[in-house]
Design an enzyme around this catalytic site. Structure first.
Site, PDB file in Angstrom:
ATOM      1  N   ARG A  15      36.687  80.462  58.839  1.00  0.00           N
ATOM      2  CA  ARG A  15      35.843  81.025  57.797  1.00  0.00           C
ATOM      3  C   ARG A  15      35.870  82.558  57.851  1.00  0.00           C
ATOM      4  NH1 ARG A  15      30.410  77.787  59.226  1.00  0.00           N
ATOM      5  NH2 ARG A  15      31.326  78.037  61.299  1.00  0.00           N
ATOM      6  N   LYS A  75      30.354  83.468  62.942  1.00  0.00           N
ATOM      7  CA  LYS A  75      29.902  82.954  64.237  1.00  0.00           C
ATOM      8  C   LYS A  75      29.526  84.091  65.167  1.00  0.00           C
ATOM      9  CE  LYS A  75      29.621  79.304  65.366  1.00  0.00           C
ATOM     10  NZ  LYS A  75      28.430  78.409  65.227  1.00  0.00           N
ATOM     11  N   TYR A  94      25.534  84.027  62.342  1.00  0.00           N
ATOM     12  CA  TYR A  94      24.896  82.959  63.119  1.00  0.00           C
ATOM     13  C   TYR A  94      24.944  83.367  64.585  1.00  0.00           C
ATOM     14  CZ  TYR A  94      25.194  79.701  59.132  1.00  0.00           C
ATOM     15  OH  TYR A  94      25.050  79.084  57.918  1.00  0.00           O
ATOM     16  N   HIS A  96      22.479  81.605  67.225  1.00  0.00           N
ATOM     17  CA  HIS A  96      22.074  80.460  68.051  1.00  0.00           C
ATOM     18  C   HIS A  96      21.837  80.884  69.501  1.00  0.00           C
ATOM     19  CE1 HIS A  96      22.840  77.760  64.705  1.00  0.00           C
ATOM     20  NE2 HIS A  96      24.040  78.254  64.578  1.00  0.00           N
ATOM     21  N   GLU A 118      20.472  81.767  61.028  1.00  0.00           N
ATOM     22  CA  GLU A 118      19.798  80.469  61.187  1.00  0.00           C
ATOM     23  C   GLU A 118      18.278  80.572  61.240  1.00  0.00           C
ATOM     24  OE1 GLU A 118      20.688  81.808  65.438  1.00  0.00           O
ATOM     25  OE2 GLU A 118      21.718  81.859  63.497  1.00  0.00           O
ATOM     26  N   ASP A 270      25.077  73.354  68.752  1.00  0.00           N
ATOM     27  CA  ASP A 270      25.002  74.812  68.824  1.00  0.00           C
ATOM     28  C   ASP A 270      23.584  75.301  69.079  1.00  0.00           C
ATOM     29  OD1 ASP A 270      24.025  74.183  66.329  1.00  0.00           O
ATOM     30  OD2 ASP A 270      25.536  75.303  65.211  1.00  0.00           O
TER      31      ASP A 270
END
Length: 372
Positions: A15, A75, A94, A96, A118, A270
């Site tokens: 991505r 990510k 993101y 996490h 998130e 994740d």
């Protein structure tokens, strides 16, 4: 603002965080965008398309991090990127954090401003930047689960939808949110017998109204889960507590209750995973086996369908990225409560309670209130 878009370097992550259309929108607002060469190829966007949209294409990831005031990613940064991050540099991606203590400490030490997709949250408690990828991951969980039920891949050798005269597979979905709903819809569409569990009775009522006849709803509790896993063929973990570790609904001891070849797909991996034995895997090596149970625990499932995923994600993230670029992160977060809830780390302090609790670190609510 100077915006940088590095190429994703996590295993099989194809991505990209900004499309050429997104570059054009940023340019319209007067911002400068630097994109690393080949960053968009995995999603079907060439360097020429970015250049034509007004981006400056740079050859290396080091150049992008060095010049940018705001980094937009998909990510979380991995270890090789940590040295590239500058103090007070805004990272919008993101993260996490609750599933990675090294990442948490690294971002605190670097003094970066970490705004996590998130945990951006609307007044109705929905998570607008998690929804599109949750939709993709929920649907993919069934595709992958169906594949790994095949005998050559160590599954039970059962066809998800069965055939006339042979019953279909039994699918258990833990969690009735976006991931669980999409997984149940996909499994039901393929003809499986589906049970979806959730803690919320109002949510179960909603699901019971909208799901087809081959989907049953049940209250999620230890007794019901223990009973259901005994004859489930595919189990999808779809439990989310925003910004915090997922609870372990299936423990190591419970694996022995399952039939050999059962497949578990933990979409919550994740965030630490809701199946105790799940640890993150990659698209290159997606599964492992414990006690004859096939575990599929890829932490970036949507990365396998990057064209769909990139468009779905950037449709959601771009309006927020424009606000951050136009106003700067402090003003944008002061004026937009949704973005403010996305702040996880800034000024070397943790600003999100779930992250602090995950690693027993100080929570600095006062700093957030001071900025308000």
């Amino acid at each position: 603002m100077i915006i940088g878009v590095p190429k994703e370097i996590k295993n099989n992550e194809n991505r990209v965080a900004l499309t050429p259309a997104g570059v054009s929108e940023m340019k319209k607002h007067g911002h400068t965008v630097y994109v690393q060469a080949t960053a968009g190829l995995g999603s079907g966007f060439s360097d020429d398309e970015y250049a034509n949209a007004g981006a400056v294409v740079l050859g290396t990831i080091e150049e992008v991090y060095a010049i940018a005031e705001m980094i937009i990613k998909v990510k979380e940064p991995i270890a090789s990127e940590y040295p590239l991050i500058k103090k007070d540099q805004l990272l919008f991606t993101y993260f996490h954090f609750a599933s990675s203590e090294p990442l948490t400490h690294a971002m605190l030490e670097k003094g970066a401003v970490c705004l996590a997709y998130e945990t951006v949250e609307k007044a109705d408690r929905s998570l607008p930047l998690l929804v599109p990828m949750s939709e993709v991951a929920g649907r993919m969980a069934i595709q992958q689960g169906a594949k790994y039920l095949e005998k050559p891949l160590k599954g039970r050798g059962i066809l998800l939808g069965g055939v006339p005269g042979v019953p279909p597979a039994k699918v258990l979905v833990l969690g009735g949110g976006i991931v669980g709903t999409q997984a149940a819809k996909m499994a039901a569409g393929l003809g499986a017998q589906v049970t979806i569990m959730d803690l919320s009775l109002p949510r179960l009522r909603q699901l019971d109204d909208i799901m087809p006849a081959n989907v049953n709803t049940e209250m999620s509790n230890h007794y019901n889960i223990t009973r259901a896993i005994k004859d489930a063929d595919l189990i999808v973990g779809a439990v989310l507590i925003p910004g915090a570790k997922a609870p372990h609904l299936i423990t190591r001891d419970m694996l022995k209750l399952m039939r050999p070849g059962t497949v578990v797909v933990d979409v919550a991996v994740d965030q630490g995973g809701c199946i105790e034995t799940c640890t993150p895997t990659t698209h290159e090596n997606p599964t492992f086996i414990i006690d004859d149970i096939v575990h599929y625990c890829v932490a970036n499932m949507p990365g396998a369908v990057p064209y769909t995923s990139t468009l779905a994600l950037t449709n959601a993230t771009l309006p927020y990225a424009v606000q951050l670029a136009n106003k700067g992160w402090e003003k944008a977060c002061n004026e937009n409560e949704e973005l403010k809830k996305g702040l996880n780390i800034a000024n070397g302090k943790i600003l999100y309670k779930g992250v602090a609790e995950a690693w027993n670190l100080p929570f600095n609510e006062e700093l957030v209130l001071a900025n308000a």
